[in-house]
Write a protein that holds these residues in place. Structure first.
Motif, PDB file in Angstrom:
ATOM      1  N   ALA A   1      45.451  46.859  33.486  1.00  0.00           N
ATOM      2  CA  ALA A   1      45.387  45.402  33.605  1.00  0.00           C
ATOM      3  C   ALA A   1      44.500  44.981  34.770  1.00  0.00           C
ATOM      4  O   ALA A   1      43.674  44.068  34.632  1.00  0.00           O
ATOM      5  CB  ALA A   1      46.786  44.829  33.771  1.00  0.00           C
ATOM      6  N   SER A   2      44.632  45.665  35.891  1.00  0.00           N
ATOM      7  CA  SER A   2      43.868  45.195  37.043  1.00  0.00           C
ATOM      8  C   SER A   2      42.389  45.520  36.902  1.00  0.00           C
ATOM      9  O   SER A   2      41.544  44.794  37.416  1.00  0.00           O
ATOM     10  CB  SER A   2      44.441  45.740  38.346  1.00  0.00           C
ATOM     11  OG  SER A   2      44.365  47.124  38.383  1.00  0.00           O
TER      12      SER A   2
ATOM     13  N   SER B   1      40.075  46.254  42.039  1.00  0.00           N
ATOM     14  CA  SER B   1      41.248  46.662  41.269  1.00  0.00           C
ATOM     15  C   SER B   1      41.972  47.811  41.965  1.00  0.00           C
ATOM     16  O   SER B   1      43.206  47.848  41.973  1.00  0.00           O
ATOM     17  CB  SER B   1      40.863  47.031  39.839  1.00  0.00           C
ATOM     18  OG  SER B   1      39.931  48.064  39.836  1.00  0.00           O
TER      19      SER B   1
ATOM     20  N   PHE C   1      43.903  46.312  44.781  1.00  0.00           N
ATOM     21  CA  PHE C   1      45.050  45.563  44.264  1.00  0.00           C
ATOM     22  C   PHE C   1      46.222  46.489  43.937  1.00  0.00           C
ATOM     23  O   PHE C   1      47.369  46.212  44.291  1.00  0.00           O
ATOM     24  CB  PHE C   1      44.631  44.779  43.015  1.00  0.00           C
ATOM     25  CG  PHE C   1      45.777  44.063  42.362  1.00  0.00           C
ATOM     26  CD1 PHE C   1      46.409  42.998  42.996  1.00  0.00           C
ATOM     27  CD2 PHE C   1      46.244  44.459  41.109  1.00  0.00           C
ATOM     28  CE1 PHE C   1      47.476  42.344  42.404  1.00  0.00           C
ATOM     29  CE2 PHE C   1      47.309  43.799  40.508  1.00  0.00           C
ATOM     30  CZ  PHE C   1      47.922  42.744  41.150  1.00  0.00           C
TER      31      PHE C   1
ATOM     32  N   TRP D   1      49.821  49.303  36.460  1.00  0.00           N
ATOM     33  CA  TRP D   1      48.991  48.110  36.634  1.00  0.00           C
ATOM     34  C   TRP D   1      47.504  48.429  36.516  1.00  0.00           C
ATOM     35  O   TRP D   1      46.684  47.522  36.459  1.00  0.00           O
ATOM     36  CB  TRP D   1      49.221  47.495  38.014  1.00  0.00           C
ATOM     37  CG  TRP D   1      50.519  46.785  38.178  1.00  0.00           C
ATOM     38  CD1 TRP D   1      51.713  47.348  38.496  1.00  0.00           C
ATOM     39  CD2 TRP D   1      50.753  45.389  38.054  1.00  0.00           C
ATOM     40  NE1 TRP D   1      52.685  46.403  38.595  1.00  0.00           N
ATOM     41  CE2 TRP D   1      52.120  45.167  38.327  1.00  0.00           C
ATOM     42  CE3 TRP D   1      49.942  44.288  37.750  1.00  0.00           C
ATOM     43  CZ2 TRP D   1      52.699  43.913  38.293  1.00  0.00           C
ATOM     44  CZ3 TRP D   1      50.518  43.029  37.720  1.00  0.00           C
ATOM     45  CH2 TRP D   1      51.881  42.855  37.990  1.00  0.00           C
TER      46      TRP D   1
ATOM     47  N   ILE E   1      40.851  45.241  34.175  1.00  0.00           N
ATOM     48  CA  ILE E   1      40.353  44.143  33.341  1.00  0.00           C
ATOM     49  C   ILE E   1      40.233  42.853  34.155  1.00  0.00           C
ATOM     50  O   ILE E   1      39.243  42.143  34.098  1.00  0.00           O
ATOM     51  CB  ILE E   1      41.300  43.910  32.139  1.00  0.00           C
ATOM     52  CG1 ILE E   1      41.280  45.145  31.231  1.00  0.00           C
ATOM     53  CG2 ILE E   1      40.885  42.670  31.360  1.00  0.00           C
ATOM     54  CD1 ILE E   1      42.346  45.130  30.152  1.00  0.00           C
ATOM     55  N   PHE E   2      41.280  42.563  34.963  1.00  0.00           N
ATOM     56  CA  PHE E   2      41.333  41.271  35.666  1.00  0.00           C
ATOM     57  C   PHE E   2      40.365  41.164  36.819  1.00  0.00           C
ATOM     58  O   PHE E   2      39.770  40.117  37.039  1.00  0.00           O
ATOM     59  CB  PHE E   2      42.742  41.013  36.193  1.00  0.00           C
ATOM     60  CG  PHE E   2      43.732  40.744  35.113  1.00  0.00           C
ATOM     61  CD1 PHE E   2      43.345  40.035  33.967  1.00  0.00           C
ATOM     62  CD2 PHE E   2      45.046  41.187  35.212  1.00  0.00           C
ATOM     63  CE1 PHE E   2      44.257  39.788  32.960  1.00  0.00           C
ATOM     64  CE2 PHE E   2      45.958  40.940  34.199  1.00  0.00           C
ATOM     65  CZ  PHE E   2      45.565  40.239  33.073  1.00  0.00           C
ATOM     66  N   TRP E   3      40.233  42.232  37.599  1.00  0.00           N
ATOM     67  CA  TRP E   3      39.428  42.109  38.808  1.00  0.00           C
ATOM     68  C   TRP E   3      37.968  42.403  38.517  1.00  0.00           C
ATOM     69  O   TRP E   3      37.663  43.327  37.756  1.00  0.00           O
ATOM     70  CB  TRP E   3      39.949  43.043  39.896  1.00  0.00           C
ATOM     71  CG  TRP E   3      41.311  42.643  40.363  1.00  0.00           C
ATOM     72  CD1 TRP E   3      42.498  43.127  39.936  1.00  0.00           C
ATOM     73  CD2 TRP E   3      41.619  41.645  41.337  1.00  0.00           C
ATOM     74  NE1 TRP E   3      43.540  42.503  40.562  1.00  0.00           N
ATOM     75  CE2 TRP E   3      43.034  41.586  41.429  1.00  0.00           C
ATOM     76  CE3 TRP E   3      40.853  40.777  42.127  1.00  0.00           C
ATOM     77  CZ2 TRP E   3      43.681  40.714  42.293  1.00  0.00           C
ATOM     78  CZ3 TRP E   3      41.494  39.918  42.983  1.00  0.00           C
ATOM     79  CH2 TRP E   3      42.892  39.887  43.051  1.00  0.00           C
ATOM     80  N   PRO E   4      37.069  41.644  39.129  1.00  0.00           N
ATOM     81  CA  PRO E   4      35.645  41.782  38.815  1.00  0.00           C
ATOM     82  C   PRO E   4      35.070  43.156  39.187  1.00  0.00           C
ATOM     83  O   PRO E   4      34.214  43.664  38.477  1.00  0.00           O
ATOM     84  CB  PRO E   4      34.972  40.667  39.612  1.00  0.00           C
ATOM     85  CG  PRO E   4      35.980  40.201  40.597  1.00  0.00           C
ATOM     86  CD  PRO E   4      37.325  40.520  40.051  1.00  0.00           C
TER      87      PRO E   4
END
Ligand code: ADP
Ligand code: MG
Lengths: 289, 268
Positions: free
Chosen positions: B127-128, B138, B141, B124, B130-133
């Protein structure tokens, strides 16, 4: 103990009228109980006897309202039974004390749930009952810290403190060693004779059955039906010395004859496993006879 | 009856004295391996002799221990582990309970859970990030995921294994649905939850260290990795041992809390 709950010796008449119950789906569906009828008289101790697997636990689950009957009716003091209720309490086949509660918390669970009384009063009642069965010093122990016999006594008390109209005991002394079992029978019969709450006691042991019973209900093999009802007119209080009396031995002989007949019937009509079960359950008794 | 009681007391004492013997044996074993390790490093035994000697590590540690950088690495990793772990419990416990008690929720949730669960938390990371600011989010997460599935599955298992007779007797005794939840379902599930938390805590440390090596510029994982890149070998060892100690402290805390929460399990 005060009888502040639902019960007193004059109530707790249960009428079980041609009830049936099946388990399983489709082709696997089989009738476990069929047209079974008997009555629990107020303040009397009825013993239900039958070989293991004949449906005794199922009958208790139906009477307690944990499972639903297919046909027939069950009523208590004239009112039909719908679901579980504090008027009918069960002592299960194996210990069902809550492991996360101390003995005192277990025993006071019912009164606390019903509410209306302060906890000091409740604990006082609980303690005097616990003392009566020799568990006064164990009030703060967890169930796993108690022996099998102590757990069974605690469970008796946990039900009794609620003064239910009917108490149902599902082979409560099974698995205990002979000495403990005898001791438990003694505790149990004394508590019963003192409180006179209507009792249904399930067992597969003929000697225990006759020793305890006012009325003996003998079950047939699957599908379970009532084969015979015997009134046991031994005097109370019951003493172990009665186990050698002529009356006791006569009752035992009569009961064994019926049970033997059932075994033969199962032999001629039943499936192989069913016969094996039945014969195993009674071979020991037959030998003694 | 009191005999039984005495018996369990003396068993308790026996347990303690065994613990003491075990404890001293453990100390002896650690000292012996330190001596062997020092010796191996000095005479340059193959493989194990390549690891910096305990004396070199101790030398390094004596200066590192006074830097803010070292303690900040501890703090950052702990913060990630505990934020992720606590979030996993806050979300995982209700989800597990709901799925355990409601057929509908179980039917809905279980397939999703079973598809996501086999994905290792480290997969993960990209992806995380990229997703989390923020990188911190991240990291947290990914740590969260490490503990979340374990908690949910353990609670689910715990709830579905509750002995039906407990619920039945509680009903007969007049317990309401609310009472049954708080006094029966929850305590009956507690041992499974504790198991889940112990396992989950182990996983979060594995995850956070690896994630810090891949995608972070702080924490004990990063400290270890950076020392490798910089060729500062004693600090690699310090980093590794620090991670071990941090994990041990964390699981001890969980064990302590578990013991407090389930007093009926300790005494058998
Ligand atoms: N929930 C159930 N589902 C399916 N079969 C059951 C269930 N409960 C009991 N039975 C079956 O009903 C029969 C009677 O069981 P039980 O009432 O437990 O007998 P007993 O208590 O006399 O030993 C057994 O054959 C058992 O396999
Ligand atoms: Mg049974």
């Amino acid at each position: 103990m005060e009888t502040k709950g639902n019960g007193n010796a004059a109530s707790g008449r249960m009428v079980i009228d041609s009830i049936s119950k099946s388990y399983g789906m489709g082709p696997l569906r089989q009738k476990v109980i069929q047209d079974c009828s008997f009555t629990l008289e107020p303040g009397k101790l009825t013993v239900l006897i039958g070989p293991s697997g004949c449906g005794k636990t199922t009958i208790i689950n139906l009477l307690a309202g944990y499972e639903e009957i297919e046909t027939g009716s069950i009523s208590i003091d004239g009112k039909p039974v719908k679901g579980p209720g504090g008027d009918r309490l069960v002592v299960f086949q194996e210990t069902a004390l809550f492991p996360w509660m101390t003995l005192m918390q277990n025993v006071t669970f019912g009164p606390r749930m019903r509410g209306g009384r302060n906890s000091r009063e409740i604990e006082g009642d609980a303690l005097s009952l616990l003392q009566k069965v020799g568990l006064g010093d164990f009030r703060d122990k967890y169930p796993t810290q108690l022996s099998g016999g102590m757990q069974r006594r605690a469970e008796l008390v946990r039900a009794l403190i609620n003064s239910p109209r009917v108490m149902m005991m599902d082979e409560p002394f099974r698995g205990l060693d002979a000495m403990t079992r005898e001791l438990m029978q003694e505790y149990y019969i004394r508590l019963f004779e003192e409180h006179r709450i209507t009792n249904l006691f399930v067992t597969s042991e003929i000697e225990e059955a006759i020793f305890l019973a006012d009325r003996l209900v003998i079950m047939s093999y699957r599908p379970a039906q009532v084969r015979t009802v015997m009134e046991i007119n031994l005097p109370r209080p019951r003493e172990f010395s009665m186990l050698t009396s002529k009356e006791y031995l006569q009752y035992k002989k009569d009961a064994l004859e019926i049970l033997h007949e059932e075994a033969m019937k199962a032999f001629s009509t039943g499936t192989a496993t069913c016969v094996a079960d039945f014969l195993e359950a009674y071979s020991e008794i037959e030998e003694k006879k | 009856m009191s005999g039984r009681n005495k018996n369990s007391n003396s068993l308790g004492k026996l347990g303690k004295s065994i613990f003491n013997i075990s404890f001293y044996r453990g100390v002896v074993a650690i000292i012996a391996s330190l001596i062997f390790w020092e010796f191996a490093a000095r005479v340059h035994l193959p493989v194990i002799g390549m690891i910096p000697a305990p004396s070199a590590v101790a030398g390094s540690l004596s200066s590192l221990i006074f830097t803010g950088y070292y303690w900040e690495s501890w703090y950052v990793s702990f913060e990630r582990v505990f934020s992720g772990f606590v979030m996993a419990q806050i979300i995982g416990i209700p989800v597990g309970l709901l799925m355990g008690m409601s057929r509908k929720f179980r039917d809905l949730g279980f397939p999703i859970l079973e598809v996501l669960r086999p994905i290792p938390p480290l997969a993960w990371v990209p992806a995380s990030v990229i997703f989390w600011p923020t990188p911190q989010m991240s990291m947290v997460f990914v740590t969260f995921l490490g503990a979340f599935f374990t908690t949910v599955l353990n609670i689910l298992g715990g709830v579905s294994n509750i002995d039906i007779r407990y619920i039945r007797s509680a009903r007969s005794f007049g317990a309401s649905n609310k009472d049954i939840f708080w006094r029966i379902v929850l305590p009956a599930t507690l041992p499974s939850l504790c198991t889940g938390m112990t396992v989950g805590m182990g996983i979060t440390w594995e995850v956070v260290v690896a994630a810090e090596m891949i995608a972070s510029r702080s924490g004990l994982g990063f400290l270890t990795w950076r020392s490798y890149v910089a060729g500062d070998y004693p600090v690699i060892v310090i980093g590794m041992i620090s991670i071990g100690i941090a994990g041990y402290i964390s699981s001890s805390i969980i064990r302590l809390l578990s013991g407090r929460a389930t007093p009926w399990l300790k005494i058998i």
